[in-house]
Design a protein around this motif. Structure first.
Motif, PDB file in Angstrom:
ATOM      1  N   GLU A   1      38.449  39.872  40.208  1.00  0.00           N
ATOM      2  CA  GLU A   1      38.697  40.681  39.363  1.00  0.00           C
ATOM      3  C   GLU A   1      38.998  40.472  37.677  1.00  0.00           C
ATOM      4  O   GLU A   1      39.704  39.262  37.395  1.00  0.00           O
ATOM      5  CB  GLU A   1      39.668  41.963  39.781  1.00  0.00           C
TER       6      GLU A   1
ATOM      7  N   PRO B   1      40.684  43.435  34.331  1.00  0.00           N
ATOM      8  CA  PRO B   1      41.352  44.340  34.165  1.00  0.00           C
ATOM      9  C   PRO B   1      40.258  45.448  33.171  1.00  0.00           C
ATOM     10  O   PRO B   1      39.969  44.301  31.826  1.00  0.00           O
ATOM     11  CB  PRO B   1      42.776  43.877  33.512  1.00  0.00           C
ATOM     12  N   ALA B   2      40.135  46.667  33.219  1.00  0.00           N
ATOM     13  CA  ALA B   2      39.886  47.695  32.726  1.00  0.00           C
ATOM     14  C   ALA B   2      39.721  47.337  30.620  1.00  0.00           C
ATOM     15  O   ALA B   2      41.439  46.934  31.065  1.00  0.00           O
ATOM     16  CB  ALA B   2      39.605  48.840  32.296  1.00  0.00           C
TER      17      ALA B   2
ATOM     18  N   SER C   1      31.969  48.473  31.321  1.00  0.00           N
ATOM     19  CA  SER C   1      33.480  50.048  32.143  1.00  0.00           C
ATOM     20  C   SER C   1      33.799  49.688  33.334  1.00  0.00           C
ATOM     21  O   SER C   1      33.179  48.394  33.700  1.00  0.00           O
ATOM     22  CB  SER C   1      31.893  50.881  31.967  1.00  0.00           C
ATOM     23  N   GLU C   2      34.237  50.279  34.329  1.00  0.00           N
ATOM     24  CA  GLU C   2      35.008  50.017  35.361  1.00  0.00           C
ATOM     25  C   GLU C   2      34.001  49.840  36.697  1.00  0.00           C
ATOM     26  O   GLU C   2      32.234  51.076  36.201  1.00  0.00           O
ATOM     27  CB  GLU C   2      35.975  51.738  35.546  1.00  0.00           C
ATOM     28  N   GLY C   3      34.173  48.905  37.738  1.00  0.00           N
ATOM     29  CA  GLY C   3      32.919  48.852  38.304  1.00  0.00           C
ATOM     30  C   GLY C   3      32.347  47.463  38.423  1.00  0.00           C
ATOM     31  O   GLY C   3      33.150  46.590  38.079  1.00  0.00           O
TER      32      GLY C   3
ATOM     33  N   ASN D   1      34.352  42.507  38.922  1.00  0.00           N
ATOM     34  CA  ASN D   1      35.367  43.840  39.354  1.00  0.00           C
ATOM     35  C   ASN D   1      35.774  44.504  38.456  1.00  0.00           C
ATOM     36  O   ASN D   1      36.885  43.770  38.171  1.00  0.00           O
ATOM     37  CB  ASN D   1      35.802  44.164  40.939  1.00  0.00           C
ATOM     38  N   VAL D   2      35.605  45.555  37.632  1.00  0.00           N
ATOM     39  CA  VAL D   2      36.563  45.866  36.270  1.00  0.00           C
ATOM     40  C   VAL D   2      37.425  46.425  37.283  1.00  0.00           C
ATOM     41  O   VAL D   2      36.640  48.056  37.281  1.00  0.00           O
ATOM     42  CB  VAL D   2      35.813  46.265  34.900  1.00  0.00           C
ATOM     43  N   VAL D   3      38.187  46.803  36.720  1.00  0.00           N
ATOM     44  CA  VAL D   3      39.670  47.686  37.277  1.00  0.00           C
ATOM     45  C   VAL D   3      40.367  47.829  36.550  1.00  0.00           C
ATOM     46  O   VAL D   3      41.059  47.359  35.637  1.00  0.00           O
ATOM     47  CB  VAL D   3      40.468  47.024  38.785  1.00  0.00           C
ATOM     48  N   ASP D   4      40.924  49.761  36.995  1.00  0.00           N
ATOM     49  CA  ASP D   4      41.954  49.824  36.490  1.00  0.00           C
ATOM     50  C   ASP D   4      43.037  50.017  36.665  1.00  0.00           C
ATOM     51  O   ASP D   4      43.893  50.038  38.049  1.00  0.00           O
ATOM     52  CB  ASP D   4      41.843  51.654  36.015  1.00  0.00           C
ATOM     53  N   ASP D   5      44.434  49.297  36.092  1.00  0.00           N
ATOM     54  CA  ASP D   5      45.401  48.567  36.187  1.00  0.00           C
ATOM     55  C   ASP D   5      46.583  49.838  36.317  1.00  0.00           C
ATOM     56  O   ASP D   5      46.968  49.604  36.518  1.00  0.00           O
ATOM     57  CB  ASP D   5      46.444  47.571  35.447  1.00  0.00           C
TER      58      ASP D   5
END
Length: 202
Positions: A69, A71-72, A169-171, A198-202
């Protein structure tokens, strides 16, 4: 890019060289190791080319398929292929010697190389050829990938093909890169790295 190349090596040598090290681990990994939580850039790694094949000690095949993972909002920085020259690796001690070493290897012995982010190929890779100014290595894991005694300090220069990717981008995303360093009859290092992010928004 040269400054970030230096930061890449500082990051790589500061971490303990165990099975979780970003240049050693495979499979599901923790990409947050050694990252600056407040920084805008996260660093990704390839394979540190020191472990020979069992058949031929002059042949090193670096392959990893990693999932992690990110972070976005973080840009991503990684070398398609790179080298560090320093007194710790027996490459000289002066800026001229270390710079000559770093450029000689990358310019003379790197052959096929490619990088891809999702479905987009990074090209021409020649535009990403990078060399750093002289920098200092003085923070080493115990043990570390260079095998240096913790508490040591010395100069270094890095060169290679480094890529900085703007925040994704997220995802789900994929990053792939391959390269080969070959000194005929003496040394062969191949690199084949695949990141599933996996780009995730904290």
């Amino acid at each position: 890019y040269g400054e970030w190349g230096a930061e890449w090596w500082k990051w790589a040598v500061a971490l303990d060289a165990d099975e979780n090290h970003p240049l050693i681990a495979d499979g599901k990994v923790d990409c947050s190791l050694g990252q600056d939580p407040e920084g805008d850039v996260w660093i990704l790694g390839g394979i540190y080319g020191v472990v020979p094949s069992s058949e031929d000690p002059t042949v090193i095949r670096g392959k990893a398929h990693r999932q992690c993972e990110v972070p976005a909002g973080k840009a991503l920085f990684f070398p398609v292929v790179n080298i560090v020259c320093s007194p710790f690796t027996g490459d000289g001690s002066t800026e001229e010697e270390l710079l000559g070493c770093a450029n000689f290897v990358i310019d003379e012995f790197v052959f096929p190389k490619k990088a891809q982010i999702d479905r987009y190929k990074v090209k021409p890779l020649e535009d990403y050829r990078t060399v750093s100014e002289l920098f200092t290595l003085n923070d080493f894991g115990d043990p570390n990938i260079l095998g240096v005694e913790p508490g040591s300090e010395g100069p270094a220069v890095t060169s290679g093909y480094y890529v900085l990717v703007p925040p994704l981008s997220e995802g789900k995303h994929k990053i792939k890169f391959k390269a080969k360093i070959e000194v005929e009859g003496y040394y062969l290092f191949t690199l084949d790295i695949y990141y599933k992010l996996n780009v995730v928004d904290d």
